[in-house]
Design an enzyme around this catalytic site. Structure first.
Site, PDB file in Angstrom:
ATOM      1  CE1 TYR A 142     -39.795   2.435  54.221  1.00 27.10           C
ATOM      2  CE2 TYR A 142     -41.982   3.310  54.599  1.00 27.10           C
ATOM      3  CZ  TYR A 142     -41.128   2.489  53.895  1.00 27.10           C
ATOM      4  OH  TYR A 142     -41.609   1.725  52.868  1.00 27.10           O
ATOM      5  CE  LYS A 189     -29.463  -1.562  43.042  1.00 25.72           C
ATOM      6  NZ  LYS A 189     -29.624  -2.507  41.916  1.00 25.72           N
ATOM      7  CG  ASP A 221     -31.562  -5.223  41.079  1.00 32.08           C
ATOM      8  OD1 ASP A 221     -31.097  -5.656  42.154  1.00 32.08           O
ATOM      9  OD2 ASP A 221     -30.834  -4.786  40.180  1.00 32.08           O
ATOM     10  CG  ASP A 245     -43.641  -0.823  52.225  1.00 28.04           C
ATOM     11  OD1 ASP A 245     -44.642  -1.554  52.153  1.00 28.04           O
ATOM     12  OD2 ASP A 245     -43.704   0.414  52.318  1.00 28.04           O
ATOM     13  CG  ASP A 249     -47.767  -4.781  49.470  1.00 28.98           C
ATOM     14  OD1 ASP A 249     -47.808  -5.304  50.602  1.00 28.98           O
ATOM     15  OD2 ASP A 249     -48.420  -3.774  49.156  1.00 28.98           O
TER      16      ASP A 249
END
Ligand code: NAD
Length: 358
Positions: A142, A189, A221, A245, A249
């Site tokens: 970001y 990751k 993952d 993020d 959700d």
């Protein structure tokens, strides 16, 4: 106790749900003899319309001078359909997080038992799940270098983290784990990304300071899969901006609806409290928005920023009691349970206030 709160309702249903949140603050002040004073400020589309700027300087000045911020939502369909617009409502939210140094976003994911059937996940998998997410807010893709090359045909965004950014959120997450079940899962990751290898290295270093906390590392993952398969295995989860993020959700489905989830954005000074949902223009002005995420954001504010644990519990208990009595907004209604009573935003707020004023 005296506290000064800036109310930034923002756009769409932000206005409707934040009005209920502020009424809950008033009810708590009256019940527990506190004095809460308020100021309002503009952000997002509302601020662009009034000043041309999604985050006016006055909003930042007022926010910095406050003890906490009650936030609604930003967003407008006009910008969603125009990705090239240079001035955008969400710049307001990113701007205030940056100006106040809000580097940690906390999202408690806990399902009220009464809503088990509203989730798309099987009740036996969900029952008892209680997760506290820490999403890093100021780094990652970001804020890394981005651009286009090859005459615009290649685009890049840089995932970037510095040691201090990982350290400060890790400390907050470990501290929280110590007050809970003493389990922390760090998500990265690290098998592919260098920034994730630094992330994991720092988490491992900080872990030495908290020998009582059981630490595990999951690749993003695998974490995405485990959240749905076995949400109860998680206690505190700490992760970077992008992974957080997406995972938060995903985890909102554990709680049944976006309309039920609150969040706190904290740094080292003023904290900002907001529902995780957006401005929901599809239901704006219809009086049907679920205000409970804003109400639960108030509970987080009372607990985290003001240290008012009993007051925070009173708010959560009021929500629990309203749900137990069968009251629902449309988004959390279960069509197979005809005994439920469907309420609008203001009516749901009135039920909460009735319990707080009792
Ligand atoms: P959204 O969260 O606004 O809505 C998603 C869906 O959930 C919609 O169907 C909406 O009706 C429903 N919903 C959301 N909150 C609800 C509530 N309290 N009660 C009942 N139903 C509710 O997400 P979106 O539609 O992807 O985005 C709409 C706008 O909000 C966009 O402009 C987006 O950029 C913005 N947005 C802002 C924030 C924020 O301010 N933090 C977060 C997400 C999206």
């Amino acid at each position: 106790m005296k506290k000064h709160i800036v109310v930034i309702a923002g756009d769409g249903i932000g206005q409707e749900v934040t009005a209920v949140g502020q009424q809950v603050l008033d009810a708590i002040a009256a019940k527990y003899n506190h004095e809460f004073t308020y100021d309002t400020a503009l952000i997002g589309h509302a601020a662009i319309e009034a000043t041309g700027n999604p985050i006016p300087e006055e909003t930042i000045t007022k926010s910095k001078a406050s003890d906490a911020i009650l936030f609604g939502a930003v967003g407008h369909p006009k910008y969603d359909n125009d990705p090239s617009a240079k001035v955008r409502p969400e710049q307001g939210l990113l701007g205030i997080r940056k100006a106040l140094g809000l580097y940690a976003n906390l999202r408690p994911i806990k399902l009220f038992d009464e809503l088990l059937s509203a989730s798309s996940i099987r009740p036996e998998i969900l029952k008892g799940a209680d997760i506290l997410f820490f999403r890093e807010l100021t780094g990652d893709v970001y804020f890394g270098e981005r651009g286009r090359k090859d005459e615009g045909n290649t685009a890049y965004d840089t995932m970037i983290y510095s040691r201090y950014e990982v350290e400060r959120i890790a400390i907050k997450a470990f501290d929280a784990a110590m007050t809970r079940r003493k389990k922390l899962c760090s998500v990265d990751k690290a098998n592919v990304l260098e920034s994730s290898r630094l992330w994991r290295e720092v988490i491992q270093e900080i872990a030495h300071r908290y020998p009582e906390v059981e630490v595990e590392h999951q690749f993003v993952d695998a974490a995405a899969m485990l959240l749905i398969k076995d949400p109860k295995r998680f206690d505190v989860v700490v992760t970077g901006n992008l992974f957080g993020d997406i995972l938060t959700d995903e985890a909102s489905q554990i709680a049944g609806s976006m309309g039920m989830l609150a969040s706190a954005s904290i740094g080292d000074t003023t904290g900002l409290y907001e529902p995780i949902h957006g401005s929901a223009h599809d239901i704006t002005g219809k009086g049907v928005a679920n205000p409970l995420a804003s109400v639960l954001s108030v509970a987080l504010m009372l607990d985290i920023s003001f240290g008012m644990k009993a007051e925070a519990d009173a708010v959560v208990n009021a929500v629990d009691s309203v749900l137990k009595a069968g009251f629902r907004t449309r988004d959390i209604a279960d069509p197979s349970t005809p005994a439920e009573k469907i309420l609008g935003t203001e009516q749901m707020g009135a039920q909460i206030l009735q319990r707080l004023n009792a």
